[in-house]
Scaffold this motif. Structure first.
Motif, mmCIF file in Angstrom:
data_model
loop_
_atom_site.group_PDB
_atom_site.id
_atom_site.type_symbol
_atom_site.label_atom_id
_atom_site.label_comp_id
_atom_site.label_asym_id
_atom_site.label_seq_id
_atom_site.Cartn_x
_atom_site.Cartn_y
_atom_site.Cartn_z
ATOM 1 N N ASP A 34 0.826 -1.199 0.000
ATOM 2 C CA ASP A 34 0.000 0.000 0.000
ATOM 3 C C ASP A 34 0.865 1.257 0.000
ATOM 4 O OD1 ASP A 34 -0.802 -0.489 3.501
ATOM 5 O OD2 ASP A 34 0.884 0.559 2.607
ATOM 6 N N MET A 35 0.197 2.407 -0.142
ATOM 7 C CA MET A 35 0.905 3.682 -0.214
ATOM 8 C C MET A 35 0.971 4.324 1.165
ATOM 9 S SD MET A 35 1.910 4.153 -3.316
ATOM 10 C CE MET A 35 2.121 5.905 -3.566
ATOM 11 N N PHE A 109 1.603 16.297 -1.154
ATOM 12 C CA PHE A 109 1.281 15.264 -0.184
ATOM 13 C C PHE A 109 2.389 15.129 0.844
ATOM 14 C CE2 PHE A 109 -1.093 14.075 -3.967
ATOM 15 C CZ PHE A 109 -2.338 13.771 -3.450
ATOM 16 N N LYS A 110 1.996 15.074 2.113
ATOM 17 C CA LYS A 110 2.952 14.828 3.188
ATOM 18 C C LYS A 110 3.400 13.368 3.154
ATOM 19 C CE LYS A 110 1.141 17.944 6.750
ATOM 20 N NZ LYS A 110 0.618 17.951 8.133
ATOM 21 N N VAL A 111 4.655 13.149 3.478
ATOM 22 C CA VAL A 111 5.204 11.803 3.570
ATOM 23 C C VAL A 111 5.751 11.619 4.981
ATOM 24 C CG1 VAL A 111 6.937 10.220 2.624
ATOM 25 C CG2 VAL A 111 5.714 11.768 1.103
ATOM 26 N N LYS A 112 5.638 10.420 5.522
ATOM 27 C CA LYS A 112 5.965 10.168 6.925
ATOM 28 C C LYS A 112 7.439 10.322 7.262
ATOM 29 C CE LYS A 112 2.178 6.867 7.549
ATOM 30 N NZ LYS A 112 1.861 5.449 7.819
ATOM 31 N N SER A 113 8.313 10.070 6.296
ATOM 32 C CA SER A 113 9.746 10.115 6.584
ATOM 33 C C SER A 113 10.510 10.568 5.351
ATOM 34 C CB SER A 113 10.251 8.730 7.015
ATOM 35 O OG SER A 113 10.166 7.818 5.927
ATOM 36 N N ARG A 118 12.324 9.351 -0.472
ATOM 37 C CA ARG A 118 13.342 8.717 -1.317
ATOM 38 C C ARG A 118 12.776 7.483 -2.034
ATOM 39 N NH1 ARG A 118 16.637 7.992 2.461
ATOM 40 N NH2 ARG A 118 17.872 9.891 2.147
ATOM 41 N N GLN A 119 12.057 6.651 -1.285
ATOM 42 C CA GLN A 119 11.481 5.441 -1.876
ATOM 43 C C GLN A 119 10.470 5.778 -2.968
ATOM 44 O OE1 GLN A 119 10.045 2.556 1.011
ATOM 45 N NE2 GLN A 119 11.632 3.163 2.464
ATOM 46 N N LEU A 120 9.636 6.775 -2.691
ATOM 47 C CA LEU A 120 8.650 7.180 -3.690
ATOM 48 C C LEU A 120 9.321 7.802 -4.913
ATOM 49 C CD1 LEU A 120 5.994 8.588 -1.226
ATOM 50 C CD2 LEU A 120 5.689 6.618 -2.734
ATOM 51 N N TYR A 121 10.394 8.543 -4.689
ATOM 52 C CA TYR A 121 11.173 9.125 -5.787
ATOM 53 C C TYR A 121 11.695 8.027 -6.708
ATOM 54 C CZ TYR A 121 15.335 11.360 -7.898
ATOM 55 O OH TYR A 121 16.297 11.820 -8.759
ATOM 56 N N HIS A 122 12.222 6.970 -6.117
ATOM 57 C CA HIS A 122 12.719 5.851 -6.920
ATOM 58 C C HIS A 122 11.576 5.144 -7.652
ATOM 59 C CE1 HIS A 122 16.510 5.566 -4.177
ATOM 60 N NE2 HIS A 122 16.653 6.466 -5.129
ATOM 61 N N ILE A 139 12.189 24.034 5.374
ATOM 62 C CA ILE A 139 11.069 23.519 6.165
ATOM 63 C C ILE A 139 10.620 22.138 5.691
ATOM 64 C CG2 ILE A 139 10.220 25.816 6.761
ATOM 65 C CD1 ILE A 139 8.067 25.470 4.587
ATOM 66 N N ALA A 140 11.125 21.707 4.540
ATOM 67 C CA ALA A 140 10.725 20.415 3.977
ATOM 68 C C ALA A 140 11.754 19.955 2.956
ATOM 69 C CB ALA A 140 9.351 20.521 3.319
ATOM 70 N N CYS A 141 11.759 18.644 2.704
ATOM 71 C CA CYS A 141 12.554 18.059 1.619
ATOM 72 C C CYS A 141 11.566 17.398 0.667
ATOM 73 C CB CYS A 141 13.548 17.043 2.162
ATOM 74 S SG CYS A 141 14.841 17.775 3.200
ATOM 75 N N SER A 142 11.688 17.714 -0.627
ATOM 76 C CA SER A 142 10.619 17.388 -1.566
ATOM 77 C C SER A 142 11.116 16.822 -2.885
ATOM 78 C CB SER A 142 9.815 18.657 -1.898
ATOM 79 O OG SER A 142 9.434 19.369 -0.751
ATOM 80 N N VAL A 143 10.200 16.099 -3.530
ATOM 81 C CA VAL A 143 10.348 15.770 -4.939
ATOM 82 C C VAL A 143 9.095 16.281 -5.641
ATOM 83 C CG1 VAL A 143 9.431 13.420 -4.565
ATOM 84 C CG2 VAL A 143 10.632 13.966 -6.691
ATOM 85 N N TYR A 144 9.306 17.012 -6.729
ATOM 86 C CA TYR A 144 8.210 17.496 -7.565
ATOM 87 C C TYR A 144 8.225 16.692 -8.862
ATOM 88 C CZ TYR A 144 7.874 21.739 -4.655
ATOM 89 O OH TYR A 144 7.714 22.628 -3.619
ATOM 90 N N PHE A 145 7.046 16.294 -9.324
ATOM 91 C CA PHE A 145 6.965 15.511 -10.551
ATOM 92 C C PHE A 145 5.635 15.788 -11.236
ATOM 93 C CE2 PHE A 145 4.785 13.048 -7.399
ATOM 94 C CZ PHE A 145 3.781 12.363 -8.070
ATOM 95 N N TYR A 146 5.478 15.245 -12.438
ATOM 96 C CA TYR A 146 4.236 15.403 -13.193
ATOM 97 C C TYR A 146 3.535 14.056 -13.291
ATOM 98 C CZ TYR A 146 5.989 19.993 -14.359
ATOM 99 O OH TYR A 146 6.460 21.282 -14.261
#
Length: 199
Positions: A34-35, A109-113, A118-122, A139-146
């Motif tokens: 699951d996500m 979307f907020k991510v727990k860790s 990193r896992q979602l980025y991969h 204030i945050a570390c992020s990945v932006y995508f389409y």
């Protein structure tokens, strides 16, 4: 494929009229479980023709707090609880008079860790989705995508640091958590804390 089924109008949730579409998702799974790394919707960004009017409406009429803004760059950040969430709404001045504004600038979307980001980025890379950028806002570390229909989406982990916005520096999400967090923290002194309303 599971076909949606029309439900009884009497079973509609409060505030909803007519038939309710019910879809059975019980047999849908994800390739890697699951996500659960996603913990909630973080904030929404909207393009505006009249940024001041929108700013005044959301802060003056709806009562959101202006947590940061940069009039020169045409952006205002608002939150219902800035001590808990820096911003839940970002208002952005449209770049051109004719630009369509009835569309979402981004969904975040907020991510727990940080490792979850990193896992979602991969996973995004594996799926061949277009990555916009990987960045720390302090204030945050992020990945932006389409997404598959070219909507801009952000997945982010909230840090405990207080850094004035707007701000972003590129990061390599394959770096260790400790290094990424130290880099994010370094901007507390450089940029300073959120300043609230500036005008």
């Amino acid at each position: 494929m599971v076909e949606p089924q029309a439900g009884n109008a009497e079973e509609a949730p409060v505030g909803q009229c007519g038939q309710v579409l019910q879809t059975d998702l019980s047999d849908r799974g994800t390739p890697e479980g699951d996500m659960s790394e996603i913990s909630g919707l973080g904030h929404v960004g909207l393009y505006c023709h009249d940024l001041k009017r929108m700013r005044d409406f959301y802060s003056g009429v709806l009562g959101l707090t202006i947590s940061d803004e940069d009039v020169g760059r045409g952006i205002c950040f608002l939150s219902a609880a800035p001590e808990a969430e820096h911003h839940e709404l970002a208002l952005v001045q449209a770049k051109e008079p004719g630009q369509k504004t009835q569309n979402v600038q981004q969904v975040s979307f907020k991510v727990k860790s940080l490792d979850g980001v990193r896992q979602l980025y991969h996973r995004l890379q594996k799926e061949g989705l277009k990555i916009d950028r990987t960045v720390t806002h302090g204030i945050a570390c992020s990945v932006y995508f389409y997404d598959p229909e070219d909507n801009r989406v952000e997945l982010y982990y909230t840090t405990p640091y207080q850094v004035r916005q707007p701000f972003g520096e590129h990061i390599d999400l394959d770096e260790p958590d400790e290094k990424l967090m130290k880099f994010a923290q370094s901007f507390e002194e450089v940029k300073g804390p959120p300043r609230g309303a500036t005008a």
